[in-house]
Design an enzyme around this catalytic site. Structure first.
Site, PDB file in Angstrom:
ATOM      1  CG  HIS A 186      -5.658  51.399  23.873  1.00 45.89           C
ATOM      2  ND1 HIS A 186      -6.413  51.122  24.980  1.00 45.89           N
ATOM      3  CD2 HIS A 186      -6.496  51.321  22.809  1.00 45.89           C
ATOM      4  CE1 HIS A 186      -7.663  50.872  24.608  1.00 45.89           C
ATOM      5  NE2 HIS A 186      -7.737  50.992  23.293  1.00 45.89           N
ATOM      6  CG  HIS A 235      -6.561  47.906  27.425  1.00 50.13           C
ATOM      7  ND1 HIS A 235      -5.903  47.285  26.414  1.00 50.13           N
ATOM      8  CD2 HIS A 235      -5.893  47.565  28.554  1.00 50.13           C
ATOM      9  CE1 HIS A 235      -4.880  46.611  26.895  1.00 50.13           C
ATOM     10  NE2 HIS A 235      -4.853  46.762  28.192  1.00 50.13           N
TER      11      HIS A 235
END
Lengths: 325, 325
Positions: B46, B207
């Site tokens: 991320h 995500h």
């Protein structure tokens, strides 16, 4: 799309950047009085460059072209006029024929008005062209470090000849090579600008432009080693005992995770060569839309250049504070 | 790959961040003494979250898991032990079952050692789950604003209950929805994690995780309008006269140019609804490798929350200085 982007950018960074009325150019606000201006410009599609670097310690203004297209000379002239304090202006642009033509024309017009205007052209791309013929090298992510150095010198109220000297030395000291596995897709187009077969990469690409040769994909470490070798032997060669600032730059779609992995190998390789690293940057500094690839820039630094790179800056997409050690 | 990334990250940001010896966790250095710690953690992939936000005014430490996988509870415990001043620790994580399990276990162990440890779970994803059942909402880019607020409160030496209160209110005030046209490709895999047909997008993605429904691609303005509508009606609804901080976040491969175009429409839409914008962020704050998409976060702010968001911060991937107006 560029007009809509500018509207979004100005809305996000209101109070720090304003748009000129008579030209598509962004100017830092407020601008300190009585000192030399550093202005850049070029095509859009490279965000956060160029407009993200308008601010204290970096550039005073950016003239914004269409997607991958040079801004008109009239807009450059307007940016010079709107910011000139009488102390002079340095235009600091990448080596693209359209940009060079338009910025030189604007400089000439401004000189006819009695303004002091100089140009330096950034030629860090050692992937393209030949080491000894700077005219064939493009301007890539190394431009960020050149703007940083020149912008810091301007913030310290150096004279136009001094700032031009800083920019000239930084350009001579900056070298970049870029690789990509996928070109970018220009809005309105269904396909990437050039095709790279699955399992291959292009070496020596530009920001949206194709490379000089195609190779099989291999381990990141091997690819970085090849890039460093290319950078180190480029003119003038980097020798053991030298000192550099490094910049690993994502071209748009490359994960930060991969950029840091590339940096790891870069640092190890330089260490083996006994080349010291003064400071490192990793991130998306100068992209080509969603191009999948990255570049490595090495900037040879002496103490003066290192000090200018270390100086504080506060632009929308680059903030650096000077930390007490 | 995570170990190599960490090595590259620590090399780049030496002197600002250090790695614990007994755990895969990064800690800000130097750490101010005698105040509450704010610690986050979760899977890798991320970046620049989470590790890019370790620093003054943001989080004190990040516990780093494997790619899209929770870090072990033992590493979380070690991060608590290594940073605890006796003033207490707030664990501030996204709502993923592995993270919640491991961080709760670590908190329990730490409490058995006599330490004051609290947890707040970030649930800003209104694209997934239902508005009234926070347990079904994931943590997305809104987490950045929650860390920012809690980190600012910690820097001002607030007490653990006060900082927990700030985090709790920020979580309740944050709402995010994400869309994507292409999933990310996990290293070692030849294909994206899920397939989105050409010409379609997924609404409500996480995500790296798939969305809740698939739609035809349409103009960016229409897509942003749909996202804003979804955000505004989510519980509790945003009403005219309200005030928000906005965050347009690229998921990895989306050009800044497109993010700013999306922000432009977002700002116009909020203006039409008479919802005020206190401050805006646009960029790649919380990605999923090379996922092609973006998210919009709205954080409802009162004057206290706005003030905490405005506070200075100085982490490797987020620097904000307080400017004199």
């Amino acid at each position: 799309v560029v007009e809509e982007m500018l509207e979004g950018f100005l809305g996000t960074h209101a109070g720090r950047v304003r748009r000129l009325e008579g030209a598509r150019a962004l100017v830092a606000t407020p601008l300190p009085s009585g000192r030399v201006r550093v202005i850049t410009g070029g095509g859009s599609g490279h965000e956060p460059a160029l407009l993200g670097y308008v601010g204290p310690g970096l550039v005073d203004a950016a003239v914004v072209g269409d997607l991958f297209a040079s801004p008109p000379a009239a807009d450059v002239l307007e940016a010079i006029r709107a910011t000139d304090t009488g102390a002079g202006t340095l235009l600091l642009i990448g080596n693209y024929s359209g940009d060079v033509l338009n910025f030189e024309m604007a400089a000439e017009w401004a000189r006819q008005e009695g303004r002091a205007v100089e140009i330096e052209v950034i030629t860090d791309d050692v992937g393209a062209g030949t080491p000894h013929d700077l005219g064939t090298r493009r301007g890539l992510a190394g431009g960020f470090l050149v703007w940083k150095a020149a912008g810091a010198a301007a913030a310290r109220k150096a004279s136009l000849p001094q700032i031009r000297g800083v920019a000239h030395r930084a350009i001579a000291a900056a070298r970049t090579v870029a690789v990509a596995a996928r070109a970018c897709t220009v809005p309105g187009s269904a396909h990437p600008s050039f095709a790279v077969p699955m399992g291959e990469i292009e070496f020596g690409v530009g920001h949206g432009e194709r490379g000089v040769r195609r190779e099989r994909v291999r381990r990141v470490d091997d690819l970085v080693d090849e890039m460093v070798e290319h950078l180190v032997v480029s003119d003038p060669p980097l020798r053991p005992g030298g000192r550099v600032v490094t910049l690993v730059n994502g071209l748009g779609a490359t994960p930060f995770l991969e950029l840091y992995i590339a940096h790891r190998r870069l640092a190890g390789n330089l260490d083996e060569r006994r080349i010291g690293v003064h400071r490192s940057y990793v991130g998306a500094f100068y992209t080509a839309l969603d191009m999948d690839g990255f570049s490595i820039t090495l900037l040879s630094v002496d103490s003066e250049l290192a000090d200018l790179i270390d100086a504080s800056a506060n632009a929308p997409h680059f903030v650096q504070t000077v930390q007490a050690q």
